[in-house]
Every structure is written in C-alpha cells, then in structure tokens.
Design a protein around this motif. Structure first.
Motif, short mmCIF file in Angstrom:
data_model
loop_
_atom_site.label_atom_id
_atom_site.label_comp_id
_atom_site.label_asym_id
_atom_site.label_seq_id
_atom_site.Cartn_x
_atom_site.Cartn_y
_atom_site.Cartn_z
N VAL A 172 40.64 78.33 98.00
CA VAL A 172 41.44 77.68 96.96
C VAL A 172 40.54 77.00 95.94
O VAL A 172 40.79 77.05 94.73
CB VAL A 172 42.42 76.67 97.60
N THR A 173 39.47 76.36 96.42
CA THR A 173 38.53 75.71 95.50
C THR A 173 37.90 76.73 94.56
O THR A 173 37.77 76.49 93.36
CB THR A 173 37.42 74.98 96.29
N LEU A 174 37.50 77.88 95.11
CA LEU A 174 36.90 78.92 94.28
C LEU A 174 37.88 79.43 93.23
O LEU A 174 37.51 79.68 92.08
CB LEU A 174 36.43 80.08 95.16
N ALA A 175 39.13 79.59 93.64
CA ALA A 175 40.14 80.07 92.69
C ALA A 175 40.31 79.09 91.53
O ALA A 175 40.38 79.49 90.36
CB ALA A 175 41.47 80.28 93.41
N GLY A 176 40.37 77.81 91.84
CA GLY A 176 40.53 76.81 90.79
C GLY A 176 39.30 76.71 89.90
O GLY A 176 39.41 76.57 88.67
N THR A 177 38.12 76.83 90.51
CA THR A 177 36.89 76.76 89.74
C THR A 177 36.77 77.91 88.76
O THR A 177 36.22 77.77 87.66
CB THR A 177 35.67 76.74 90.69
N SER A 178 37.28 79.08 89.13
CA SER A 178 37.21 80.24 88.23
C SER A 178 38.02 79.99 86.96
O SER A 178 37.61 80.39 85.87
CB SER A 178 37.73 81.50 88.94
N VAL A 179 39.15 79.30 87.10
CA VAL A 179 39.94 78.94 85.93
C VAL A 179 39.18 77.95 85.06
O VAL A 179 39.11 78.10 83.83
CB VAL A 179 41.31 78.35 86.35
N ALA A 209 37.39 65.46 92.29
CA ALA A 209 37.30 66.58 91.35
C ALA A 209 38.65 66.83 90.67
O ALA A 209 38.70 67.18 89.49
CB ALA A 209 36.85 67.83 92.09
N ALA A 210 39.75 66.65 91.40
CA ALA A 210 41.07 66.81 90.79
C ALA A 210 41.26 65.82 89.65
O ALA A 210 41.80 66.16 88.59
CB ALA A 210 42.16 66.63 91.85
N ALA A 211 40.81 64.59 89.87
CA ALA A 211 40.93 63.58 88.82
C ALA A 211 40.03 63.90 87.63
O ALA A 211 40.42 63.71 86.47
CB ALA A 211 40.59 62.21 89.38
N VAL A 212 38.82 64.41 87.90
CA VAL A 212 37.87 64.69 86.82
C VAL A 212 38.38 65.81 85.92
O VAL A 212 38.36 65.71 84.68
CB VAL A 212 36.48 65.04 87.40
N VAL A 213 38.84 66.92 86.50
CA VAL A 213 39.28 68.04 85.67
C VAL A 213 40.56 67.71 84.91
O VAL A 213 40.83 68.30 83.85
CB VAL A 213 39.47 69.33 86.51
N ALA A 214 41.36 66.77 85.45
CA ALA A 214 42.59 66.38 84.74
C ALA A 214 42.28 65.59 83.48
O ALA A 214 43.16 65.43 82.62
CB ALA A 214 43.48 65.56 85.67
N ALA A 268 43.97 77.21 77.11
CA ALA A 268 42.76 76.64 77.72
C ALA A 268 42.91 75.15 78.01
O ALA A 268 42.35 74.64 78.97
CB ALA A 268 41.56 76.87 76.79
N VAL A 269 43.69 74.44 77.18
CA VAL A 269 43.82 72.99 77.36
C VAL A 269 44.66 72.67 78.58
O VAL A 269 44.41 71.69 79.29
CB VAL A 269 44.41 72.35 76.09
N ARG A 270 45.70 73.47 78.84
CA ARG A 270 46.58 73.20 79.99
C ARG A 270 46.05 73.81 81.28
O ARG A 270 46.44 73.37 82.38
CB ARG A 270 47.98 73.76 79.71
N ALA A 271 45.18 74.80 81.20
CA ALA A 271 44.69 75.48 82.40
C ALA A 271 44.06 74.54 83.42
O ALA A 271 44.20 74.75 84.63
CB ALA A 271 43.70 76.58 82.00
N PRO A 272 43.32 73.48 83.02
CA PRO A 272 42.73 72.59 84.03
C PRO A 272 43.74 71.93 84.97
O PRO A 272 43.36 71.49 86.05
CB PRO A 272 42.00 71.54 83.18
N TRP A 273 45.03 71.86 84.56
CA TRP A 273 46.02 71.34 85.50
C TRP A 273 46.08 72.20 86.75
O TRP A 273 46.25 71.69 87.87
CB TRP A 273 47.40 71.27 84.85
N GLY A 274 45.95 73.52 86.56
CA GLY A 274 45.92 74.41 87.72
C GLY A 274 44.71 74.16 88.59
O GLY A 274 44.79 74.22 89.83
N ASN A 275 43.58 73.89 87.96
CA ASN A 275 42.37 73.58 88.73
C ASN A 275 42.55 72.29 89.51
O ASN A 275 42.14 72.19 90.67
CB ASN A 275 41.18 73.48 87.77
N ALA A 276 43.14 71.28 88.86
CA ALA A 276 43.39 70.01 89.55
C ALA A 276 44.29 70.22 90.76
O ALA A 276 44.06 69.66 91.85
CB ALA A 276 44.01 69.00 88.59
N ALA A 277 45.33 71.05 90.59
CA ALA A 277 46.22 71.35 91.71
C ALA A 277 45.48 72.05 92.84
O ALA A 277 45.72 71.78 94.03
CB ALA A 277 47.40 72.20 91.23
N SER A 278 44.56 72.95 92.48
CA SER A 278 43.80 73.67 93.51
C SER A 278 42.94 72.70 94.33
O SER A 278 42.80 72.87 95.54
CB SER A 278 42.94 74.75 92.87
#
Length: 445
Positions: free
Chosen positions: A38-45, A103-108, A186-196
C-alpha cells in the motif's frame, strides 16, 4: 565451509525461533506485505504528482526541479546510518506506524496549502526532504523487522515475495500514478497518498513480532556515533557481510553509470521514441516478477553462492545488447528481453543476499547492518552519475556505457574471492530447547 562457521568469527550465535507456519498462514507477514504494498502504491502517485505540481502548476524552472529532485534523495544518504540506530534501539513496529502517520500528514500539506492559496515551490522544498526522511526511517525498520515475523526457514521465500511486490509496483506504479493524476488532478492526488499511508499504518498495527527475537535484540547503551561505528564495524569485519555489502555498492556504482544514459541512448542513437522507451522499461520491470518467483527454487537447487554469482554475471552480459544495438524494432525487442533477464537476475541475487545477511546478523545489529548497506549504495550513486558525465564529456556516451558495463563484473569478482562462494546452502536453524512460546509469537506449529 558452512554459512554459520563462516560468520562465527564475529557474529553472536542466534537462537532461532521454532519452525513457523507457512507464509500464507502467517498473519503478521500478510499484514507486513500489505503495509509495504500500500505504501508503494501511494508513493507512486506522489512521485508523479509532485513534479507535475512543480512544473505545470507553479511554473518551476529547470534548476528548481533539479533542486526538488535532490531534496527527495539527500535524506537517504544523510540519515541512513542514524536510522539504523533508531531501528535497533526502538520497537520497529512503532517506527513503522509512526512514520506512516507522519508521512500522511506531510503529503496532505500540498493540497491543504493549495486550498489555502499559499502553495509555492518552497513548500515543495519542505515536503520533499521531510517525506524522504520519514521514508528512510520507515525502511530501516521495515527491512529489519522481517526476521522478527518470519521463521528463518521461510526467510528467503518471504524476501522473494517482498521483491515481487516492489517489482510489480515498479512496473505499474508510474502508469497508475499517471492515471490518478489525470483523473483527479495533480493537486488533489496527494490525498490518495495520504490515505495510503493511513491504511499502511493500520496494516503495520496488525503485525505481531516475535517476543523472543525482540528480547535477543537488546542493544547496549551508548551514543549515536558509537552505535553507528559498532554497526559499520561489524559489517566491515565480518567475512560474509563485508563482501556482500561491498559487492552491492560496486554494483550500484556501475549501474549508476549505465542508467544515467540508458534512456538518452534509446531516444537518440536508437531512435526508440517515447513508445519504444516505455516498452523497454515496462518489459524490463516485468522481469523482476520472474526473478522473485524463481529465486527460492534456484537457491534450493544451486545454492546461494551460485545464484548470486550467476546473477551478477548475467546482469553484466545483458548490458551488451545496448552497446551493439542499431535502430529498429528488432533491436528494441532484444534490449527489452535482455533487460527483463537482467532484472530477474538482480532480484534473484538481491533477495538471496538479503536473506543471508538477515539470518547471519545478530538481532541487535540487524537494522544498523542493513542501513550500512543503504548508506554505501546511496553514497556511490551521485559519484556514479558524475563519473558518467565526465566520461561522456571527455570521450563519449557510448564510452560511459562501456565502462559501466565492464564494471558490472567487479561485484562477481568480489564474491568469488571471498568465503561467500563456498556457501553450499542457506543457513539452517539450529535445534532449540523446548519452551513455551510467547502469546504474540507468530512462530507456532
């Protein structure tokens, strides 16, 4: 010479946990695998979204983009050794959960700042190194925790499955990240990373490390510098660990020279175009899955020394097609196939050496020993890129590729001249006295 006797000069004998259940029945390993996937999936985004935000939304200059890329990679070298100390001194599970939540807080920060209309390139400069630092800490703990959740007899299959997850992420991550960025922006995509990262933290909370291994891993008190010196010193003195780590560093240096100009060569001298480049990269990454599937079988049949030596040699030979290729679809196919074989060989050899090092290293030094390898590998990569640029400027790009391909043979030579080549099989657990397992121990019959 057996693996145990080769390492006995410097390594404290480890009393292994009793034989465990198969990986498919190991709930802790399943939770760990899900955490990493899951971490890898979010990092790819995030890897796609951050540069898109910088270039297309904030009009970052080329120099700003290069600084952003550097900000993401510097923590891997600067913090690798201190992260190893943290991994050995603190509960690894807590580090994994804590870094995921942070990391979830940082990417948000990226979408929040955009919504508040205060987004800027300096904000990205802050996000990139913070996320890089958290990634270093997370990986230091996540790699070293594997022996605490997997029985030694299942170590190599476990590492092969982990490598398979990484290969799958490498093959699909870029395309998936591109799709997400295209759909939500691109601006909203990090929300998915935060969720991951939040999902990853939940998965990590379900890991149940062996209490017996944790008790063995008691670390002597002392300063951070002393602890780092102890970890590096152990790796450099051990007759098995030292050649394994130095061969990885040598391979990283050679690979850094070659990869600097792979895409450049495909696009210029071989006229591959973006489609051809994508085909070659995709097929090359797919080879990692094959290597992960075959790694355990190859080691069982031929032994770890032969698999690692053959892997390094195959990697070198598979670099030759790029040197002699000519423009045309046939040569692109040959290069893609060679790339797949090369990646399969790298994954098979890499999972083997990691399993060896994990099994032979004392529990209290596992994280520091692993991070010593990370520190050396990340440290040689900038030097490799500079070397490639110097050779290309002084001679030619083709000369740089030729030098890098020749240097691929050095790691094989290091292993051949070391006790590693006399390892007939993976280490096997020694008999242990009967005792009652701990409540949270996953290693049960």
């Amino acid at each position: 010479m057996t693996a145990g006797s080769a390492s006995s000069e410097t390594a404290t004998p480890i009393t292994p946990p009793e034989p465990g259940v198969a990986l498919r029945g190991n709930r802790s390993f399943r939770a760990y695998w899900a955490d990493e996937a899951v971490t890898l999936a979010g990092t790819s985004v995030h890897g796609i979204a951050l540069p898109v935000v910088a270039v297309l939304e904030l009009d970052a200059s080329p120099s700003q983009v290069s600084l952003l890329a550097a900000a993401e990679t510097v923590p891997a070298f600067v913090l690798a050794l201190p992260a190893g100390v943290a991994g050995d001194r603190c509960p690894k599970k807590r580090i994994m959960i804590g870094t995921d939540l942070a990391a979830a807080a940082v990417v948000a920060v990226v979408p929040v700042c955009w919504a508040a209309e205060v987004q800027s390139v300096p904000v990205l400069y802050a996000v990139a190194p913070l996320l890089g630092a958290l990634t270093v800490l997370h990986q230091a703990a996540s790699i070293a925790i594997v022996p605490e959740i997997v029985d030694r007899s299942h170590m190599h299959p476990a590492n092969a499955r982990i490598a398979g997850a990484f290969s799958l992420a490498d093959m699909t991550g870029t395309y998936g990240g591109t799709l997400v960025v295209g759909l939500v922006g691109a601006v909203r995509a990090p929300w998915g990373n935060a969720a991951s990262y939040l999902i990853s933290a939940w998965c990590a909370s379900r890991i149940r490390p062996s209490s017996r291994v944790r008790q063995q891993a008691a670390v002597r008190p002392g300063g951070v510098v002393v602890a780092i010196r102890e970890g590096v010193g152990y790796v450099m003195r051990d007759p098995i660990q030292r050649p394994l780590v130095l061969s990885l560093a040598g391979h990283a240096y050679a690979d850094g020279i070659v990869t600097t100009y792979v895409a450049y060569t495909l696009l210029t001298r071989l006229d591959s175009g973006s489609t051809g480049l994508g085909l070659v990269m995709g097929v090359t990454a797919a080879g990692g899955l094959a290597g992960a599937v075959l790694a355990t079988r190859l080691v069982d049949r031929y032994g770890p020394a032969r698999v690692m030596l053959a892997g390094f040699l195959a990697y070198a030979l598979c670099g030759v097609p790029l040197l002699v290729a000519r423009p045309g679809p046939v040569w692109l196919g040959v290069i893609a196939l060679a790339g797949a074989v090369r990646t399969a060989a790298a994954v098979a050899a890499g999972t083997t050496q990691r399993s060896l090092r994990q099994q032979l290293c004392p529990p209290e030094l596992r994280s520091r020993a692993q991070q010593t390898s990370v520190w050396l590998v990340t440290g040689v990569r900038p030097a490799a890129a500079l070397s490639a640029g110097g050779i290309a400027a002084g001679v030619s790009v083709h000369a740089a590729l030729l030098v890098g391909t020749a240097l691929y043979l050095v790691p094989a030579g290091l292993l051949w001249s070391s006790p590693v080549r006399r390892l007939p099989a993976m280490p096997t657990p020694a008999p242990t006295p009967a005792h009652a397992p701990a409540k949270d121990d996953v290693h049960v019959r």
